[in-house]
Scaffold this active site. Sequence first.
Site, mmCIF file in Angstrom:
data_model
loop_
_atom_site.group_PDB
_atom_site.id
_atom_site.type_symbol
_atom_site.label_atom_id
_atom_site.label_comp_id
_atom_site.label_asym_id
_atom_site.label_seq_id
_atom_site.Cartn_x
_atom_site.Cartn_y
_atom_site.Cartn_z
ATOM 1 N N ASN A 133 -6.732 -14.792 -10.768
ATOM 2 C CA ASN A 133 -5.921 -14.861 -11.994
ATOM 3 C C ASN A 133 -6.770 -15.331 -13.169
ATOM 4 O O ASN A 133 -6.939 -16.536 -13.380
ATOM 5 C CB ASN A 133 -4.727 -15.794 -11.786
ATOM 6 C CG ASN A 133 -3.583 -15.110 -11.090
ATOM 7 O OD1 ASN A 133 -3.704 -14.740 -9.925
ATOM 8 N ND2 ASN A 133 -2.486 -14.907 -11.803
ATOM 9 N N GLY A 139 10.984 -21.581 -8.838
ATOM 10 C CA GLY A 139 10.068 -21.602 -7.697
ATOM 11 C C GLY A 139 8.615 -21.758 -8.078
ATOM 12 O O GLY A 139 7.735 -21.761 -7.209
ATOM 13 N N TYR A 180 -1.452 -0.672 -8.554
ATOM 14 C CA TYR A 180 -2.680 -1.173 -9.175
ATOM 15 C C TYR A 180 -3.614 -1.724 -8.100
ATOM 16 O O TYR A 180 -4.797 -1.363 -8.032
ATOM 17 C CB TYR A 180 -2.360 -2.260 -10.206
ATOM 18 C CG TYR A 180 -3.566 -3.078 -10.596
ATOM 19 C CD1 TYR A 180 -4.563 -2.534 -11.400
ATOM 20 C CD2 TYR A 180 -3.723 -4.389 -10.147
ATOM 21 C CE1 TYR A 180 -5.687 -3.275 -11.743
ATOM 22 C CE2 TYR A 180 -4.833 -5.136 -10.487
ATOM 23 C CZ TYR A 180 -5.812 -4.577 -11.286
ATOM 24 O OH TYR A 180 -6.930 -5.314 -11.618
ATOM 25 N N ARG A 207 -13.182 6.145 -24.511
ATOM 26 C CA ARG A 207 -13.260 6.303 -23.060
ATOM 27 C C ARG A 207 -13.265 7.767 -22.628
ATOM 28 O O ARG A 207 -14.039 8.167 -21.756
ATOM 29 C CB ARG A 207 -12.100 5.571 -22.414
ATOM 30 C CG ARG A 207 -11.968 5.828 -20.914
ATOM 31 C CD ARG A 207 -10.524 6.193 -20.605
ATOM 32 N NE ARG A 207 -10.351 6.402 -19.176
ATOM 33 C CZ ARG A 207 -10.173 7.585 -18.615
ATOM 34 N NH1 ARG A 207 -10.185 8.679 -19.346
ATOM 35 N NH2 ARG A 207 -9.977 7.693 -17.316
ATOM 36 N N ALA A 215 -9.972 -0.234 -16.992
ATOM 37 C CA ALA A 215 -8.968 0.151 -15.999
ATOM 38 C C ALA A 215 -7.588 -0.085 -16.588
ATOM 39 O O ALA A 215 -7.442 -0.795 -17.581
ATOM 40 C CB ALA A 215 -9.121 -0.668 -14.719
ATOM 41 N N ASP A 229 -14.124 2.083 -24.640
ATOM 42 C CA ASP A 229 -12.741 1.640 -24.472
ATOM 43 C C ASP A 229 -11.802 2.688 -25.052
ATOM 44 O O ASP A 229 -12.245 3.693 -25.599
ATOM 45 C CB ASP A 229 -12.504 0.276 -25.135
ATOM 46 C CG ASP A 229 -11.457 -0.556 -24.398
ATOM 47 O OD1 ASP A 229 -10.337 -0.049 -24.188
ATOM 48 O OD2 ASP A 229 -11.751 -1.714 -24.027
ATOM 49 N N LYS A 251 -2.657 -8.193 -24.562
ATOM 50 C CA LYS A 251 -2.188 -7.794 -23.233
ATOM 51 C C LYS A 251 -0.672 -7.836 -23.058
ATOM 52 O O LYS A 251 -0.150 -7.364 -22.045
ATOM 53 C CB LYS A 251 -2.855 -8.662 -22.158
ATOM 54 C CG LYS A 251 -4.352 -8.427 -22.043
ATOM 55 C CD LYS A 251 -4.987 -9.260 -20.946
ATOM 56 C CE LYS A 251 -4.520 -8.842 -19.568
ATOM 57 N NZ LYS A 251 -5.236 -9.590 -18.504
#
Length: 313
Positions: free
Chosen positions: A174, A208, A139, A53, A77, A31, A183
């Site tokens: 998701n 919405g 992405y 990484r 990623a 990582d 995050k």
Amino acid sequence: MIIVTGGAGMIGSNIVKALNEAGINDILVVDNLKNGKKFKNLVDLDITDYMDRDDFLTQIMAGDDFGPIEAIFHEGACSATTEWDGKYMMLNNYEYSKELLHYCLDREIPFLYASSAATYGETETFVEEREYEGALNVYGYSKQQFDNYVRRLWKDAEEHGEQLSQITGFRYFNVYGPREDHKGSMASVAFHLNNQINAGENPKLFEGSGHFKRDFVYVGDVCKVNLWFLENGVSGIFNCGTGRAESFEEVAKAVVKHHNKGEIQTIPFPDHLKGAYQEFTQADLTKLRAAGCDVEFKTVAEGVAEYLTIQNS
């Protein structure tokens, strides 16, 4: 040994946890801990070693020997759908993945990697076929391109009568659950709503949100799918979602139910997401089930309840 790239991230660290629970701790985590908060995802896990990484990629490109490798889970990623630096995204998500893939193919190491439902874009048909794909952000495009690269390798091998070692891609929908604290804005809606209520606020959704529906999949179930494919050695690109589309409002209701307080409020939809936002996702599980994977997926109500019990303990 098993290698998990992105092993300090949300999905990667949960895969390490699942491997530990299966009695496996000979694990190399790869990582980038520039975001030092991610170390918290590793402190309770048993691993053999950690590698940065960049150092790992250098050794991969040099063809270095890591000893016997049972499999590589490639979860590393840049997963920010709001990142528009295409050069950075393609280098991290596409070129890096190709290097690692060929390292595995040359040594017949099973390669299980993270694709994404972001490859689908605005379609209402979420089947793992090229005709339904059309990413809305860079992405998603980086993931779409790598999937297509893998498909070309399979086609070329078939035309030459060759058999490649295992390559399995998972189109994550998701994903939510424990170990996503690092995050920031890319954490799940359940995470943010939980924090809002803990801060004494009401949970807030975009205008919405009663109509926006996504396939919300609990990270524990994602790990079960990964381990099933490792055990069974099946190649292919597969959707990894519940097969259900549930509204953001349903997520908010589950968070409110956990806390037994809070009134859902709405806020304006942000301009920077307009035109680059999937309003609907729902995994088609036909191919996953045909492969024999029988993992049962939690509903939003079930998954959020388990998640927040862990998160707030």
